[in-house]
Scaffold this motif. Structure first.
Motif, short mmCIF file in Angstrom:
data_model
loop_
_atom_site.label_atom_id
_atom_site.label_comp_id
_atom_site.label_asym_id
_atom_site.label_seq_id
_atom_site.Cartn_x
_atom_site.Cartn_y
_atom_site.Cartn_z
N HIS A 1 34.89 15.62 60.13
CA HIS A 1 35.76 14.45 60.17
C HIS A 1 37.21 14.79 59.88
O HIS A 1 38.12 14.15 60.42
CB HIS A 1 35.24 13.35 59.23
CG HIS A 1 34.14 12.56 59.84
ND1 HIS A 1 32.82 12.96 59.81
CD2 HIS A 1 34.16 11.42 60.56
CE1 HIS A 1 32.08 12.09 60.46
NE2 HIS A 1 32.88 11.14 60.93
N GLU B 1 40.00 13.63 62.35
CA GLU B 1 41.13 12.85 61.86
C GLU B 1 42.46 13.52 62.17
O GLU B 1 43.43 12.86 62.54
CB GLU B 1 40.99 12.62 60.35
CG GLU B 1 39.86 11.65 60.01
CD GLU B 1 39.44 11.68 58.55
OE1 GLU B 1 40.04 12.44 57.76
OE2 GLU B 1 38.48 10.97 58.21
N ARG B 2 42.51 14.84 62.03
CA ARG B 2 43.73 15.58 62.39
C ARG B 2 44.05 15.36 63.86
O ARG B 2 45.20 15.21 64.24
CB ARG B 2 43.57 17.07 62.14
CG ARG B 2 43.67 17.49 60.71
CD ARG B 2 45.11 17.43 60.22
NE ARG B 2 45.23 16.34 59.28
CZ ARG B 2 46.36 15.81 58.84
NH1 ARG B 2 47.50 16.26 59.25
NH2 ARG B 2 46.37 14.82 58.00
#
Length: 196
Positions: A156, A160-161
């Motif tokens: 994740h 998310e990055r």
């Protein structure tokens, strides 16, 4: 009895190679979801020619993914493997992957699995994941990364990055890299590990 396949004519081979080169250039700058019209324009062919030569967008992506992204990820794995400490290996791997996402839209598309039906892309993601999970286990066993961080959390963080890179594409690379340090520091097990 079927006739053996005839070798492609030289102009057809040049045509295929021209499309591959154009796709590499277009996907590097715009990512794997760039319209095929742009690849066709860069290659000087029709979109129909791309479909004729590669069968589909996925066929074209599968034909260029090794050169486009796999070599970069394999290079990161090799460089990180040469480091001495579990903390350095874990942090350097994440840092390099996060920067790859920032620098190359196509790599970001691979890592966030923007095209989940591509077998070479899935294989590449799974290889990178397994390597990352091994680094996480080693760093946790050494006591330098918090024990509540899970492999799913690492996945994740990369997803998310990827979303941050897509949403905040105008930020300077230096600012993005500086913010990554805050994230990586937060993954360490204790404040004393920050100096190691």
């Amino acid at each position: 009895m079927t006739e053996p396949a005839r070798p492609r004519r030289a102009d057809a081979r040049r045509n295929v190679e021209g499309i591959r080169r154009a796709a590499l250039d277009v996907f590097r700058t715009g990512g794997l979801t760039t319209p095929l019209d742009e690849v066709a324009r860069a290659a000087g062919v029709s979109k129909g020619t791309i479909y004729h030569r590669f069968g589909s967008r996925r066929g074209l992506i599968d034909a260029v993914v090794d050169e486009l992204v796999a070599e970069r990820i394999q290079g990161i794995i090799a460089a990180v493997s040469a480091l001495d400490s579990p903390l350095a290996r874990f942090e350097e791997y994440l840092l390099r992957m996060f920067l790859l996402q920032f620098d190359e839209p196509a790599a970001n598309d691979v890592l966030i699995r923007a095209l989940p039906d591509s077998e070479p892309l899935l294989t590449l993601c799974e290889k990178a994941q397994e390597f990352a999970f091994g680094l996480l286990r080693a760093a946790q066993e050494a006591g330098v990364i918090r024990t509540d961080l899970t492999p799913d959390d690492v996945n994740h963080l990369i997803l998310e990055r990827g979303a941050i890179v897509q949403a905040c594409g105008q930020q300077p690379r230096e600012d993005y890299q500086r913010r990554l340090r805050f994230l990586l520091d937060g993954l360490r097990s204790t404040p004393s590990a920050r100096t190691s």
